[in-house]
Write a protein that holds these residues in place. Structure first.
Motif, short mmCIF file in Angstrom:
data_model
loop_
_atom_site.label_atom_id
_atom_site.label_comp_id
_atom_site.label_asym_id
_atom_site.label_seq_id
_atom_site.Cartn_x
_atom_site.Cartn_y
_atom_site.Cartn_z
N LEU A 1 0.86 -1.02 0.01
CA LEU A 1 -0.13 -0.07 0.14
C LEU A 1 0.82 1.23 0.30
O LEU A 1 0.19 2.17 -0.54
N ASP A 2 2.03 1.48 0.77
CA ASP A 2 3.33 2.50 0.62
C ASP A 2 3.59 2.17 -0.26
O ASP A 2 3.65 3.85 -0.74
N THR A 3 3.74 0.99 -1.26
CA THR A 3 4.28 1.12 -2.71
C THR A 3 3.28 2.17 -4.06
O THR A 3 3.64 2.58 -4.27
N LEU A 4 2.02 1.36 -3.42
CA LEU A 4 1.41 1.83 -4.62
C LEU A 4 0.79 3.54 -4.31
O LEU A 4 0.51 4.36 -5.25
N ASP A 5 1.21 4.54 -2.56
CA ASP A 5 0.34 5.43 -3.16
C ASP A 5 1.99 6.28 -3.47
O ASP A 5 1.35 7.45 -4.42
N ALA A 6 3.09 5.67 -3.10
CA ALA A 6 4.54 6.19 -4.44
C ALA A 6 3.71 6.28 -5.34
O ALA A 6 4.40 8.25 -6.14
N VAL A 7 3.68 5.77 -6.05
CA VAL A 7 3.04 5.72 -7.16
C VAL A 7 2.72 6.76 -7.89
O VAL A 7 2.59 6.87 -8.95
N VAL A 8 1.17 6.07 -6.88
CA VAL A 8 0.38 7.00 -7.49
C VAL A 8 0.46 8.60 -7.20
O VAL A 8 0.10 9.95 -8.13
N GLU A 9 0.74 9.06 -6.46
CA GLU A 9 2.45 10.02 -6.37
C GLU A 9 2.91 10.87 -7.07
O GLU A 9 3.36 11.63 -7.21
N GLY A 10 3.23 9.66 -7.78
CA GLY A 10 5.01 9.87 -9.41
C GLY A 10 5.85 9.71 -7.83
O GLY A 10 6.88 10.15 -9.08
N ASP A 11 6.06 9.50 -7.05
CA ASP A 11 7.52 9.59 -6.62
C ASP A 11 8.30 7.84 -6.94
O ASP A 11 9.06 7.43 -5.51
N GLY A 12 7.25 6.81 -7.41
CA GLY A 12 8.12 5.64 -7.48
C GLY A 12 7.47 4.99 -9.17
O GLY A 12 6.44 5.18 -9.65
N GLY A 13 7.88 3.73 -9.29
CA GLY A 13 7.21 2.63 -9.87
C GLY A 13 8.05 2.85 -10.90
O GLY A 13 8.40 4.22 -11.62
N ARG A 14 8.08 1.78 -12.24
CA ARG A 14 7.97 1.91 -13.38
C ARG A 14 7.29 0.95 -14.33
O ARG A 14 6.50 0.03 -13.48
N ALA A 15 7.41 1.50 -15.36
CA ALA A 15 7.33 0.08 -16.47
C ALA A 15 7.61 -0.64 -16.20
O ALA A 15 9.11 -0.77 -16.56
N PRO A 16 6.61 -1.62 -16.21
CA PRO A 16 7.52 -3.59 -16.17
C PRO A 16 8.31 -3.78 -18.30
O PRO A 16 7.97 -3.25 -18.82
N THR A 17 9.97 -4.35 -18.02
CA THR A 17 10.62 -4.28 -19.03
C THR A 17 9.61 -5.38 -19.29
O THR A 17 9.32 -6.51 -19.19
N ASP A 18 10.28 -6.41 -20.87
CA ASP A 18 9.72 -7.18 -21.46
C ASP A 18 10.25 -8.43 -20.33
O ASP A 18 10.47 -9.50 -20.36
N GLU A 19 11.71 -7.85 -20.38
CA GLU A 19 12.09 -9.40 -18.90
C GLU A 19 11.69 -9.67 -17.51
O GLU A 19 11.13 -10.29 -17.19
N ASP A 20 11.20 -7.92 -17.09
CA ASP A 20 9.65 -8.12 -16.20
C ASP A 20 8.37 -9.03 -16.22
O ASP A 20 8.53 -9.96 -15.32
#
Length: 88
Positions: A46-65
């Motif tokens: 949930l903390d990670t999701l909040d960071a992604v929504v706020e623009g402070d985290g996350g990335r698009a998955p790579t083909d390898e991911d």
């Protein structure tokens, strides 16, 4: 009274789907924004999701991911924002 920004993690109309996966990991998806996070604990995801929504985290998955998850990258990217089969 100030209202939360619609892109904010504190938006009043926020809807989150929280799932415990068979491998013990947790997956959280913000249904309004359309982003997903995964983590070892409920609070972490949930903390990670909040960071992604706020623009402070996350990335698009790579083909390898995607391939590591057993997902065909071409299929995953052709689903027009629908959840991939592995998340349904």
């Amino acid at each position: 009274m100030a209202q939360a920004d619609p892109g904010s993690a504190d938006a009043p109309d926020r809807e989150i789907r929280l799932l415990k996966n068979p491998d013990g990991q947790w997956t959280a998806r913000d249904l309004r924004v359309g982003v997903t996070a995964q983590g070892d604990t409920r609070s972490e995801v949930l903390d990670t999701l909040d960071a992604v929504v706020e623009g402070d985290g996350g990335r698009a998955p790579t083909d390898e991911d995607l391939e590591a998850l057993g997902v065909d990258p071409d299929v995953a990217r052709s689903q027009n924002n629908d959840l991939p089969d592995v998340l349904q």
